[in-house]
Write an enzyme that holds these catalytic residues in place. Structure first.
Site, PDB file in Angstrom:
ATOM      1  N   LYS A 150      49.766  33.971  71.553  1.00 47.75           N
ATOM      2  CA  LYS A 150      48.897  33.511  70.459  1.00 47.75           C
ATOM      3  C   LYS A 150      47.490  34.093  70.587  1.00 47.75           C
ATOM      4  CE  LYS A 150      47.655  29.059  68.279  1.00 47.75           C
ATOM      5  NZ  LYS A 150      47.921  27.584  68.412  1.00 47.75           N
ATOM      6  N   CYS A 192      51.021  29.426  64.816  1.00 50.78           N
ATOM      7  CA  CYS A 192      50.222  28.327  64.311  1.00 50.78           C
ATOM      8  C   CYS A 192      48.882  28.736  63.704  1.00 50.78           C
ATOM      9  CB  CYS A 192      50.043  27.275  65.401  1.00 50.78           C
ATOM     10  SG  CYS A 192      49.756  25.674  64.682  1.00 50.78           S
ATOM     11  N   GLU A 201      56.507  26.500  67.666  1.00 54.24           N
ATOM     12  CA  GLU A 201      55.535  26.679  68.751  1.00 54.24           C
ATOM     13  C   GLU A 201      55.755  25.575  69.791  1.00 54.24           C
ATOM     14  OE1 GLU A 201      51.674  25.286  67.538  1.00 54.24           O
ATOM     15  OE2 GLU A 201      50.615  26.570  68.977  1.00 54.24           O
TER      16      GLU A 201
HETATM   17  N1  ING Z   1      47.323  23.815  65.308  1.00 51.83           N
HETATM   18  C1  ING Z   1      46.501  23.751  64.238  1.00 51.83           C
HETATM   19  C2  ING Z   1      46.723  24.807  63.151  1.00 51.83           C
HETATM   20  O1  ING Z   1      45.972  25.762  62.994  1.00 51.83           O
HETATM   21  C3  ING Z   1      44.675  22.688  63.458  1.00 51.83           C
HETATM   22  C4  ING Z   1      45.065  23.598  64.546  1.00 51.83           C
HETATM   23  C5  ING Z   1      44.955  21.350  63.580  1.00 51.83           C
HETATM   24  C6  ING Z   1      44.143  23.200  62.292  1.00 51.83           C
HETATM   25  C7  ING Z   1      44.658  20.474  62.526  1.00 51.83           C
HETATM   26  C8  ING Z   1      43.832  22.341  61.236  1.00 51.83           C
HETATM   27  C9  ING Z   1      44.082  20.987  61.350  1.00 51.83           C
HETATM   28  O2  ING Z   1      47.646  24.597  62.403  1.00 51.83           O
HETATM   29  C10 ING Z   1      47.581  24.842  66.151  1.00 51.83           C
HETATM   30  N2  ING Z   1      48.421  24.536  67.146  1.00 51.83           N
HETATM   31  O3  ING Z   1      47.047  25.941  66.032  1.00 51.83           O
END
Ligand code: ING
Length: 325
Positions: free
Chosen positions: A129, A174, A52
C-alpha cells in the site's frame, strides 16, 4: 476464460468478508476464505479477490504503546502454515486469488500488503500500500483509532502492473483508491483490471459529515478511476460491525465505462461475480482516453513535482482600497 482469438474474458469474483473478531484465529478465517473460494470455483471464477487485511481484525483501530504490540496480527511468510490450505485449495481448483494481509519483513519492516496468485498457484506479484491514511500517535478524542501510519510504512515501490489471467492486472489498497494518481499510474501502463481491497469505517472522526457519504465516495472514486483509465476495477470490502466499529461493505465490480456491474447487498461474507471482457477496455483506451493522442503531460508538471497546495499570493489592496482602476 475464452481461447485465444476470441474476446478475452475473465470471470472475476469479489469475495467480501464480514467482521473478523479480535481473537478469531487465522485457521477459522481461512475456512471462511476457502468457502468463498469454492463458491467462486462453482461460479466459474478465474480469479477471486479478498479484502485488505483479510486474515485478521482491523487492528489499527487500537493503540499499543509498544509498536510490536500488534505483531501477532502480521504474517512473516506468505503462504504461512495457517494460509497454506488456501493456497493448496486454490491450486487444486485452478482459481487465482488476491489476498490482503499485514506483512512483517525479516528486517522488521511493516507493510499493508496484497499477494496475487495465478490459477496454477504461482505468485504473480506482491503489492504494498502506497497511501497510508490516519495518524501516527494515540488520539483519545476519537471513538476509535485509525493508526495505520503507526503500524505500516508507506511503500516506495509504486504501482506496478503484471500480465496474468490473459490481461494486464494491477493492485491498490483502500486509501490508494481515493487518489486519482493511483489509477493513472497504472492506466499509463495499459492496466485492464485493478484489484482493490478495503476496510473503511463509516465514522470519519475528522469530519463526521462525511459519514453519510462513505458509500457514495467509495463508488465515486473507483468508478471515476475505471472510466478515466478504461479499466475494470474490483473493490472488495471487509464490512459490517467489527469489534464495535461499523465498516462500509458495498463491494463492487466496475466496468471500464464506470458502470457498476455487480454489487454486494449484505455486510457479511458474500461473493459477487461478473464476466469481465477485457477487450471492453479498448472502447475507452482507443477513443476518449487515447492517452498518447490527447494527454498534455507538459502541462501537468505540478502533479509530480509538488506535494502540497501552493496558493497564489494574498490579494494586495490597490491604493484606492482595492477598487480595480
Ligand atoms: N481506510 C480508509 C479509506 O481510505 C478512511 C481510511 C477511513 C478514509 C474513514 C475515510 C474515512 O477507505 C483505509 N484502510 O485506508
Amino acid at each position: 476464460m475464452t481461447s485465444a482469438g476470441q474476446s478475452r474474458t475473465v470471470t472475476i469474483g469479489a469475495a467480501q468478508l464480514g467482521p473478523i473478531g479480535r481473537d478469531e484465529s487465522r485457521e477459522a478465517v481461512v475456512v471462511r476464505l476457502i468457502t468463498l473460494l469454492r463458491e467462486g470455483a462453482e461460479a466459474g471464477c478465474d480469479l477471486v479477490v479478498f479484502p485488505e487485511l483479510a486474515l485478521t481484525t482491523f487492528f489499527p483501530r487500537w493503540f499499543t504503546d509498544d509498536i510490536a504490540g500488534h505483531d501477532h496480527y502480521y504474517e512473516t511468510s506468505m503462504p504461512s502454515p495457517a494460509t497454506q490450505p488456501l493456497f493448496d485449495e486454490a491450486k487444486k481448483l485452478g482459481v487465482g486469488f488476491a489476498l490482503g494481509y499485514a506483512e512483517l519483513t525479516e528486517d522488521g519492516r511493516r507493510f499493508n500488503t496484497t499477494v496475487l496468485v495465478e490459477r496454477d498457484g504461482s505468485e504473480v506479484a506482491k503489492f504494498r500500500k502506497v497511501h497510508i491514511p490516519g495518524h501516527e500517535d494515540d488520539e483519545p478524542w476519537r471513538p476509535f483509532q485509525h493508526l495505520e501510519r503507526r503500524y505500516f510504512e508507506e511503500s516506495s515501490e509504486g504501482f506496478g502492473v503484471w500480465r496474468a489471467f490473459g490481461g494486464i492486472f494491477g493492485m491498490a489498497t483502500c486509501n490508494d483508491r481515493r487518489w486519482p494518481e493511483t489509477y493513472r499510474e497504472m492506466g499509463l501502463q495499459g492496466v485492464e483490471m485493478i484489484l482493490i481491497g478495503y476496510n473503511t469505517p463509516i465514522h470519519y472522526a475528522p469530519d463526521p459529515g462525511q459519514n453519510a457519504l462513505q458509500g457514495f465516495h467509495n463508488h465515486l472514486c473507483m468508478q471515476a478511476g475505471a472510466y478515466q483509465n478504461g479499466t475494470w476495477v474490483v473493490g472488495v470490502a471487509k464490512g459490517g460491525t467489527e469489534e464495535g466499529v461499523e465498516s462500509l461493505a458495498q463491494s463492487a465490480i466496475i466496468a471500464p465505462s464506470g458502470q457498476i456491474v455487480a454489487q454486494a447487498v449484505t455486510t457479511g461474507d458474500e461473493l459477487i461475480t461478473a464476466v469481465a471482457d477485457l477487450d471492453w477496455c479498448n472502447h475507452y483506451k482507443e477513443t476518449l482516453f487515447d492517452f498518447a493522442r490527447y494527454r498534455r503531460p507538459e502541462l501537468y508538471q505540478r502533479i509530480t513535482s509538488q506535494k502540497g497546495v501552493v496558493a497564489p499570493p494574498p490579494e494586495s489592496l490597490a491604493p484606492n482600497g482595492g477598487e480595480s482602476s
